[in-house]
Motif scaffolding. Structure first.
Motif, short mmCIF file in Angstrom:
data_model
loop_
_atom_site.label_atom_id
_atom_site.label_comp_id
_atom_site.label_asym_id
_atom_site.label_seq_id
_atom_site.Cartn_x
_atom_site.Cartn_y
_atom_site.Cartn_z
N GLY A 106 26.53 38.78 -10.97
CA GLY A 106 25.18 39.32 -10.81
C GLY A 106 24.21 38.61 -11.73
N SER A 107 24.66 38.34 -12.97
CA SER A 107 23.80 37.62 -13.92
C SER A 107 23.49 36.22 -13.37
CB SER A 107 24.47 37.49 -15.29
OG SER A 107 24.90 38.73 -15.72
N VAL A 108 24.48 35.62 -12.73
CA VAL A 108 24.27 34.29 -12.14
C VAL A 108 23.36 34.41 -10.91
CG1 VAL A 108 25.41 32.29 -11.11
CG2 VAL A 108 26.53 33.50 -12.98
N ALA A 109 23.57 35.49 -10.13
CA ALA A 109 22.79 35.66 -8.89
C ALA A 109 21.31 35.85 -9.17
CB ALA A 109 23.33 36.86 -8.11
N VAL A 110 20.96 36.30 -10.38
CA VAL A 110 19.55 36.46 -10.74
C VAL A 110 18.81 35.14 -10.56
CG1 VAL A 110 18.02 36.84 -12.74
CG2 VAL A 110 19.89 38.41 -12.32
N VAL A 111 19.49 34.04 -10.89
CA VAL A 111 18.84 32.73 -10.76
C VAL A 111 19.37 31.96 -9.55
CG1 VAL A 111 18.03 32.34 -13.12
CG2 VAL A 111 20.41 31.89 -12.58
N SER A 112 19.72 32.69 -8.49
CA SER A 112 20.29 32.01 -7.31
C SER A 112 19.28 31.01 -6.71
CB SER A 112 20.75 33.01 -6.27
OG SER A 112 19.65 33.75 -5.83
N ASP A 113 18.01 31.37 -6.72
CA ASP A 113 16.98 30.45 -6.19
C ASP A 113 16.93 29.17 -7.02
OD1 ASP A 113 15.93 31.40 -3.94
OD2 ASP A 113 14.22 32.42 -4.85
N GLU A 114 16.97 29.36 -8.34
CA GLU A 114 16.92 28.21 -9.26
C GLU A 114 18.18 27.36 -9.08
OE1 GLU A 114 15.87 31.16 -9.96
OE2 GLU A 114 13.82 30.81 -10.60
N GLY B 198 8.87 35.79 -12.12
CA GLY B 198 9.35 34.41 -12.23
C GLY B 198 10.51 34.24 -13.20
N LEU B 199 10.57 33.05 -13.79
CA LEU B 199 11.70 32.70 -14.65
C LEU B 199 11.76 33.57 -15.90
CD1 LEU B 199 13.96 30.70 -14.41
CD2 LEU B 199 12.59 29.01 -15.62
N PHE B 200 10.59 33.99 -16.37
CA PHE B 200 10.50 34.79 -17.59
C PHE B 200 11.29 36.09 -17.44
CE2 PHE B 200 7.35 37.01 -20.65
CZ PHE B 200 8.14 36.67 -21.73
N SER B 201 11.02 36.83 -16.38
CA SER B 201 11.73 38.10 -16.18
C SER B 201 13.20 37.84 -15.85
CB SER B 201 11.08 38.91 -15.06
OG SER B 201 11.13 38.21 -13.85
N LYS B 202 13.47 36.71 -15.20
CA LYS B 202 14.86 36.40 -14.85
C LYS B 202 15.68 36.15 -16.11
CE LYS B 202 14.03 34.64 -10.22
NZ LYS B 202 14.10 33.51 -9.32
N ILE B 203 15.08 35.47 -17.10
CA ILE B 203 15.81 35.19 -18.35
C ILE B 203 16.15 36.52 -19.04
CG2 ILE B 203 15.58 34.19 -20.67
CD1 ILE B 203 13.94 31.92 -19.33
N ILE B 204 15.19 37.45 -19.03
CA ILE B 204 15.46 38.76 -19.65
C ILE B 204 16.56 39.48 -18.89
CG2 ILE B 204 14.45 41.03 -20.15
CD1 ILE B 204 11.80 39.60 -20.68
N TRP B 205 16.52 39.39 -17.56
CA TRP B 205 17.55 40.08 -16.75
C TRP B 205 18.93 39.45 -16.95
CZ3 TRP B 205 13.91 43.23 -16.66
CH2 TRP B 205 13.93 44.38 -15.91
N ILE B 206 18.98 38.14 -17.10
CA ILE B 206 20.27 37.49 -17.37
C ILE B 206 20.81 37.99 -18.71
CG2 ILE B 206 21.43 35.29 -17.90
CD1 ILE B 206 19.46 33.94 -16.02
N SER B 207 19.92 38.10 -19.70
CA SER B 207 20.35 38.58 -21.02
C SER B 207 20.88 40.01 -20.92
CB SER B 207 19.18 38.55 -22.01
OG SER B 207 18.54 37.32 -21.94
N LEU B 208 20.23 40.82 -20.08
CA LEU B 208 20.73 42.18 -19.89
C LEU B 208 22.12 42.15 -19.25
CD1 LEU B 208 17.50 43.90 -18.52
CD2 LEU B 208 18.61 44.38 -20.70
N GLY B 209 22.31 41.21 -18.32
CA GLY B 209 23.62 41.04 -17.69
C GLY B 209 24.67 40.61 -18.70
N VAL B 210 24.27 39.71 -19.61
CA VAL B 210 25.21 39.26 -20.66
C VAL B 210 25.59 40.44 -21.55
CG1 VAL B 210 25.44 37.76 -22.68
CG2 VAL B 210 24.38 36.87 -20.61
N ALA C 103 10.57 46.46 -21.84
CA ALA C 103 11.74 47.33 -22.00
C ALA C 103 13.03 46.50 -22.03
CB ALA C 103 11.79 48.36 -20.88
N GLY C 104 13.11 45.51 -21.15
CA GLY C 104 14.30 44.64 -21.10
C GLY C 104 14.44 43.83 -22.37
N ALA C 105 13.31 43.26 -22.84
CA ALA C 105 13.35 42.44 -24.06
C ALA C 105 13.72 43.30 -25.27
CB ALA C 105 12.00 41.78 -24.27
N LEU C 106 13.20 44.53 -25.30
CA LEU C 106 13.52 45.46 -26.40
C LEU C 106 15.03 45.69 -26.47
CD1 LEU C 106 11.87 47.29 -28.36
CD2 LEU C 106 12.11 49.11 -26.68
N THR C 107 15.62 45.90 -25.30
CA THR C 107 17.08 46.12 -25.22
C THR C 107 17.84 44.91 -25.75
OG1 THR C 107 16.75 47.47 -23.27
CG2 THR C 107 18.93 46.57 -23.57
#
Lengths: 539, 95
Positions: A37-45, A358-370, B77-81
């Motif tokens: 899922g963390s990888v799928a976040v950047v599937s377009d990239e 864009g990429l900014f939110s995707k990087i945060i989402w990947i970090s959440l996945g990690v 919120a995500g960055a805070l986490t």
């Protein structure tokens, strides 16, 4: 001891059992889904990177109106029902002229002719068939499609894969909620990671701290993921049976909000490019795709789809009357009028995949996945540590953990290697990408049962991960001749992001190997003089 | 792009507050003292100030909501986490 204390203790015990068993039984599969899922976040990239491409905004620079008129003349009338247009990862526009039919598996599908058109308006390729089949054979998407499919269905045939990932989402939800409820010092321990005598962090603390921080998002992502799986596997088919007597086409018309039996009287449609230019002006961004319905008739309409922008999280769909070019409405995702259900549904995908900025939110989402992966890894390692104190040197559960935690990333990297090698050899990339994954999985499994020392196995798999991470940018470069300087000059952000991420991961892998070797040397020099008993470590 | 740039200062603010909270966390200091009992003097803050600082992490939601920057709210919120978790994983000064 009072009844209240006893009651609280038994509740805590029950919650701990629920938390542990939901994690132990489904933990490894959960790790697979979260990691992919963390990888799928950047599937377009990944799609752009694997083709060494950057989107050229061809929908704005091409004469689409002339191309559609030209293609419509050579396409059977039945396929003019609907036309979808989007930009592929190989600098081509994809025009899919189609109608709707039931595919052999009984599901409603698009059926028609797909044209791949170059920026000059030349037809590069033409294919006829079901939309799902054409998409599954598209080599340009082979790598990103494969990685997303593991996340959504674990490559298990429908609907069982979706059901399993839905159950895994629920297991994650149970583990997150029970973990939240049973922890007595949730906020006071939020920064506390105690160390063992050898300086290693206590696994329990690492698990708790990462789990505490990521609880809100674990719940959010687990819920949205389960929703996707169950809605596709159960929800929509059940709705078709209950509310529409099994008529899937009628259901789709109602959901999409399209009137049936519209006028098919011929009427020249207005210039497509003008309507797209108007939508771009309204949204200040480039559309992801467009859909033309009943082109060249009285009821012709155009839907222009935009990814979230300007601080919004949901998608935007603009509808035009293609017979006179008037802007009609911002269309809700479901139905014809705005509703809470449609608003929620339009938020679920961007929130689950982090595609809203864009990429900014995707990087945060990947970090959440990690972070979520880390919680799963430390949870399973904790179980292994507590239950294998007196086991033989084979340590089967730890071995299983090493096999999964280091093997899955290696298999995913191998699938990318398979993609590039098969591409260079002119072979079928859609076939060799998953095949490389399977071959790697078989080899890793074989190694996992043949290397006796778990630490050696871990070091070997980590090193292989590092080597593959370093090798992939080289493979990509040799496959396309698009190097880092060219990428910087042409603002190829996705390509630079994936290349740099791979190099960073390779560095991390080699650092971990180095640290592991140092730890092993320390252990071997300390052991004869001062044996550290299990009891001491546990303290 | 503007809404992304507008979110960055709030993320930096959260990072700073989290660093202060981590460095003044009594439980973390207590755990670190086990390894270095005679370490240098530590930063301490009263419980009320720490609670105030923790609550201040919620403040950025107000301007982000007023600016209709819902993507910013989610990103904050995500960055805070993520920042909170990574800061907690940093080794204590004494260890």
């Amino acid at each position: 001891m009072t009844d209240k204390t006893l009651n609280t203790r038994s509740k805590s015990k029950a919650l701990l059992s629920l938390h542990s068993w939901s994690g132990i039984v489904l933990g490894m599969l959960l790790f697979a889904v979260i990691f992919t899922g963390s990888v799928a976040v950047v599937s377009d990239e990944i799609g752009e990177w694997s083709n060494s491409n950057a989107h050229q905004q061809l929908m704005l620079s091409s004469n689409m109106d002339a191309t559609i008129k030209h293609l419509a003349k050579r396409t059977p009338a039945e396929y003019l029902d609907e036309i979808t247009v989007y930009e592929s990862h190989r600098q081509q526009l994809v025009y899919f002229f189609h109608t709707h039919r039931q595919n052999p598996s009984g599901a409603m599908d698009d059926y028609g002719i797909q044209y791949l058109v170059t920026p000059d308006g030349e037809i590069a390729q033409q294919k006829e068939g079901f939309g799902s089949d054409i998409y599954a054979e598209d080599d340009a998407n082979a790598l990103s499609r494969f990685l997303v499919a593991i996340h959504t269905e674990l490559h298990i045939p429908a609907p069982w894969g979706l059901i399993l990932t839905g159950i895994l989402g629920l297991a994650m939800l149970i583990a997150a909620v029970s973990g939240f409820m049973m922890h007595r010092h949730l906020f006071t321990d939020i920064f506390t990671i105690r160390k063992q005598r050898d300086g290693q962090a206590l696994k329990r603390d690492s698990h708790t701290v990462a789990g505490t921080w990521s609880i809100p998002f674990a719940i959010l992502l687990a819920f949205t993921g389960s929703f996707f799986s169950f809605a596709t596997a159960f929800g929509l088919p059940a709705m078709a049976v209950v509310a529409f007597g099994g008529d899937q086409e009628a259901m789709m018309h109602t959901l999409v909000g399209e009137a049936e039996n519209q006028s098919k009287a011929p009427q020249e449609s207005v210039n497509l490019d003008m309507m797209i230019a108007d939508s771009v002006e309204r949204q200040s961004s480039v559309p992801s795709f467009i859909t033309l319905s009943h082109w060249g008739t009285e009821s012709a309409s155009l839907l222009v789809f935009f990814m979230p922008d300007k601080g919004n999280v949901g998608y935007e769909q603009l509808v035009y009357n293609a017979s006179n070019g008037d802007f009609v409405e911002y269309k809700p995702l479901v139905g014809t009028v705005p509703s809470a259900g449609s608003a929620i549904l339009s938020l679920i995908y961007p929130i689950h995949f982090g595609t809203f900025a864009g990429l900014f939110s995707k990087i945060i989402w990947i970090s959440l996945g990690v972070a979520a992966c880390y919680v799963t890894v430390t949870g399973l390692q904790l179980y292994a540590y507590r239950n294998e104190k007196h086991e033989s040197s084979w340590r089967w559960f730890s071995r299983f953990n090493v096999w999964g935690f280091f093997g899955l990333p290696l298999c995913s990297l191998s699938s990318a290697v398979g993609f590039f090698i098969s591409g260079a050899a002119g072979a079928n990339q859609s076939y060799w990408t998953p095949m490389a994954f399977i071959i790697a999985a078989a080899l890793i499994s074989l190694l996992s049962v043949s290397i006796r020392n778990v630490l050696t196995l871990k070091q070997l798999l980590l090193s292989a991960n590092g080597v593959f991470c370093l090798a992939l940018p080289i493979f990509r470069f040799s496959h396309s001749d698009v190097g880092p300087i060219y990428a910087i000059q042409h603002n190829m952000h996705a390509l630079m992001f994936v290349d740099l991420s791979l190099i960073a991961m390779a560095t991390w892998c080699f650092y971990c190997v180095f640290k592991g070797e140092k730890f092993r040397q320390t252990q071997s020099t300390q052991q004869p003089a001062m044996p550290v008993s299990t009891r001491e470590i546990a303290k | 792009m503007n809404h992304l740039i507008m979110t960055l200062p709030f993320i930096l603010f959260a990072g700073m507050i989290l660093l202060i909270l981590m460095n003044t966390d009594p439980r973390r200091q207590q755990a670190a003292r086990k390894f270095a009992p005679k370490s240098s003097t530590r930063l301490t803050l009263s419980s009320a100030i720490r609670k105030g600082l923790a609550l201040s992490l919620l403040l950025p939601f107000i301007p982000l909501a007023l600016m209709n920057n819902y993507a910013g709210i989610l990103m904050y919120a995500g960055a805070l986490t993520v920042i909170g978790w990574l800061i907690a994983e940093l080794p204590s000064k004494a260890s």
